[in-house]
Enzyme design. Structure first.
Site, mmCIF file in Angstrom:
data_model
loop_
_atom_site.group_PDB
_atom_site.id
_atom_site.type_symbol
_atom_site.label_atom_id
_atom_site.label_comp_id
_atom_site.label_asym_id
_atom_site.label_seq_id
_atom_site.Cartn_x
_atom_site.Cartn_y
_atom_site.Cartn_z
ATOM 1 N N TYR A 105 38.379 -15.853 25.434
ATOM 2 C CA TYR A 105 37.949 -16.659 24.298
ATOM 3 C C TYR A 105 38.808 -17.912 24.176
ATOM 4 O O TYR A 105 40.015 -17.867 24.446
ATOM 5 C CB TYR A 105 38.100 -15.886 22.988
ATOM 6 C CG TYR A 105 37.066 -14.820 22.738
ATOM 7 C CD1 TYR A 105 35.897 -15.098 22.040
ATOM 8 C CD2 TYR A 105 37.269 -13.511 23.166
ATOM 9 C CE1 TYR A 105 34.962 -14.114 21.774
ATOM 10 C CE2 TYR A 105 36.339 -12.515 22.908
ATOM 11 C CZ TYR A 105 35.187 -12.826 22.215
ATOM 12 O OH TYR A 105 34.270 -11.843 21.959
ATOM 13 N N TYR A 144 36.339 -7.764 28.630
ATOM 14 C CA TYR A 144 37.768 -8.082 28.543
ATOM 15 C C TYR A 144 38.538 -6.891 27.980
ATOM 16 O O TYR A 144 37.998 -6.082 27.238
ATOM 17 C CB TYR A 144 38.010 -9.342 27.708
ATOM 18 C CG TYR A 144 37.501 -9.279 26.284
ATOM 19 C CD1 TYR A 144 38.281 -8.749 25.263
ATOM 20 C CD2 TYR A 144 36.242 -9.777 25.969
ATOM 21 C CE1 TYR A 144 37.813 -8.699 23.977
ATOM 22 C CE2 TYR A 144 35.758 -9.717 24.666
ATOM 23 C CZ TYR A 144 36.554 -9.177 23.679
ATOM 24 O OH TYR A 144 36.091 -9.122 22.386
ATOM 25 N N ARG A 154 36.333 -4.080 26.222
ATOM 26 C CA ARG A 154 35.112 -4.337 25.465
ATOM 27 C C ARG A 154 33.971 -4.651 26.424
ATOM 28 O O ARG A 154 34.119 -5.472 27.335
ATOM 29 C CB ARG A 154 35.262 -5.563 24.535
ATOM 30 C CG ARG A 154 36.184 -5.464 23.343
ATOM 31 C CD ARG A 154 35.809 -4.494 22.239
ATOM 32 N NE ARG A 154 34.421 -4.157 22.015
ATOM 33 C CZ ARG A 154 33.548 -4.834 21.268
ATOM 34 N NH1 ARG A 154 33.908 -5.935 20.663
ATOM 35 N NH2 ARG A 154 32.318 -4.405 21.094
ATOM 36 N N HIS A 157 29.580 -8.958 25.234
ATOM 37 C CA HIS A 157 28.830 -9.041 23.973
ATOM 38 C C HIS A 157 28.845 -10.465 23.447
ATOM 39 O O HIS A 157 29.709 -11.271 23.798
ATOM 40 C CB HIS A 157 29.418 -8.091 22.925
ATOM 41 C CG HIS A 157 30.843 -8.404 22.569
ATOM 42 N ND1 HIS A 157 31.911 -7.911 23.289
ATOM 43 C CD2 HIS A 157 31.380 -9.181 21.598
ATOM 44 C CE1 HIS A 157 33.041 -8.354 22.767
ATOM 45 N NE2 HIS A 157 32.744 -9.138 21.744
ATOM 46 N N HIS A 159 28.657 -12.349 19.634
ATOM 47 C CA HIS A 159 28.684 -12.162 18.182
ATOM 48 C C HIS A 159 27.563 -12.965 17.535
ATOM 49 O O HIS A 159 27.366 -14.136 17.880
ATOM 50 C CB HIS A 159 30.020 -12.641 17.609
ATOM 51 C CG HIS A 159 31.202 -11.842 18.070
ATOM 52 N ND1 HIS A 159 31.698 -10.776 17.363
ATOM 53 C CD2 HIS A 159 31.979 -11.952 19.175
ATOM 54 C CE1 HIS A 159 32.743 -10.264 18.006
ATOM 55 N NE2 HIS A 159 32.936 -10.956 19.114
#
Lengths: 234, 186
Positions: A105, A144, A154, A157, A159
């Site tokens: 991110y 990640y 995780r 995905h 959000h």
């Protein structure tokens, strides 16, 4: 005259609980006392209204926000936003954010040892049209690691944050990808007890959304709370 | 046709990426200016530096900027009634706004002036919904929503006047524990 039509409450087990022993961060942050049941008043059946002018045409294309194209697999995600009565939720704001193709991110708090991509920020937004439809273009996010438990990863995905017509319809969720081998092991995905409700968080690969020679397509429909037609009698 | 609402999932720790663009801590509008200074604390009392707070309120005349507000009261041009801020490193947030007017409640009642507050953060699989009321407002005693709350917990929903700073209100959102803020199932 003040008895307002109520937004229905979710069916049992179709939403996560606040305290989830598999998801460590809930331990210090979940409320410990019972929530107070609040019949919705005018304060909860209204909510912020955002016009189409808040969103720029390029905001829905996360692959076109920089000088070059981002690394990764280009994808298109489209779907409809409906309420529980099956009616389209028109002209409502959708915010999205995600990791890059390497699972990183653009955030000072992300310490994962994976490369940033100078051509990818990972944030976008769009409005649904008059049929409740939306469409974004992005790249497929990477999985990640996180520190929830040993060897925790995780699943990929995106959000999604939606407002709908009222405070009562506010929803933040995550969209997952079909066939992801990490899904059975992810405590956040599995925080919803009902299997069908969990499965609805997984987008469908979709030929109709797939752009020939350009990008694979996924369909992700989102359902916001629906309102009873008859005002609640007291 | 009956569908089921999509399951909520946490905003996670990197929520700012997607939400910062809509940050707004100054709600312009006519009326009594107030400043709401808040702090979010977790079960151990530690500040929560990675939350996002959203507020929703009526204008000073008690009108929501929303088509479902049926009463025909005047709207206030430029007052949308919505604010969003991330908490800072000390878990704090600061909204400048106007004191909202009273809005109807159930059974022909009137609610006391209040602001609806939504709380998002890593560790919350569903966002929290609470309210903040105004200290010393005579309407608090007859507010139909405060009446739903056990009397010993009502104080968690009422801000405090900051000493020596007129118009400034202080309020703490405690996620868990003996002084836990009241959260609503709406």
């Amino acid at each position: 005259m003040n008895e307002l039509a109520q937004y229905r409450r979710p069916a049992r087990n179709t939403q996560p609980e606040y305290l989830d022993h598999g998801y460590g961060s809930t331990m210090l942050r979940a409320p410990s006392k019972p929530l107070i049941l609040l019949p919705q008043t005018l304060s909860e059946v209204t909510g912020p209204v955002f016009g189409h002018d808040r969103v720029q045409p390029g905001d829905a294309d996360l692959t076109a926000q920089h000088a070059g194209a981002p690394q990764g697999e280009r994808i298109i995600v489209s779907g409809r936003v409906l309420d529980e009565n099956g009616r389209p939720v028109r002209h409502t704001l959708i915010e999205v954010w995600q990791a890059n193709a390497a699972g990183r991110y653009v955030h000072k708090g992300d310490q994962h040892d994976a490369p940033l991509d100078p051509n990818f920020t990972g944030a976008g937004r769009t409005m649904t049209d008059e049929h409740g439809r939306y469409r974004i273009q992005t790249i497929k996010p990477g999985a990640y690691p996180w520190r929830n438990h040993h060897n925790a990863w995780r699943p990929a995905h995106i959000h999604f944050s939606l407002f709908g017509p009222a405070i009562a319809t506010r929803l933040v969720t995550q969209m997952y990808f079909p066939g992801d081998p990490l899904l059975p092991f992810d405590p956040i995905f599995n925080s919803t007890a009902d299997e069908k409700a969990r499965t609805r968080l997984i987008a469908l690969f979709d030929w109709e959304t797939t752009a020939p020679g350009h990008a694979l397509g996924y369909r992700f429909d989102i359902v916001l709370r629906g309102r009873n037609d008859t005002p609640m009698e007291k | 046709m009956s569908l089921q609402m999509t399951a909520s999932q946490t905003v996670g720790p990197f929520l700012h990426i997607g939400m910062d663009w809509l940050n707004n801590g100054e709600l312009a509008g006519s009326g009594e200016r107030i400043v709401l200074e808040g702090q979010v604390r977790d079960a151990g009392g530690a500040p929560v530096p990675d939350a996002v707070i959203e507020i929703w309120q009526a204008n000073a005349g008690g009108r929501y900027a929303h088509p479902d507000d049926p009463r025909g009261l005047p709207t206030d041009a430029g007052f949308a009634g919505f604010g969003r801020l991330p908490t800072d490193a000390e878990g704090c947030f600061r909204f400048g706004t106007v004191k909202p007017g009273r809005v109807p409640g159930p059974g022909g009642s009137l609610q006391a002036p209040h602001i609806v507050v939504l709380v998002f953060m890593r560790g919350l699989l569903k966002h929290l919904v609470t309210r903040v009321y105004f200290p010393g407002d005579p309407a608090n005693g007859e507010d139909p929503v405060l009446k739903l709350v056990p009397s010993e917990r009502r104080a968690t929903l009422v801000a405090q006047a900051a000493a020596g700073r007129p118009g400034v209100l202080e309020w703490t959102i405690r996620l868990q524990g003996d002084e836990e803020t009241v959260f609503f199932d709406v």
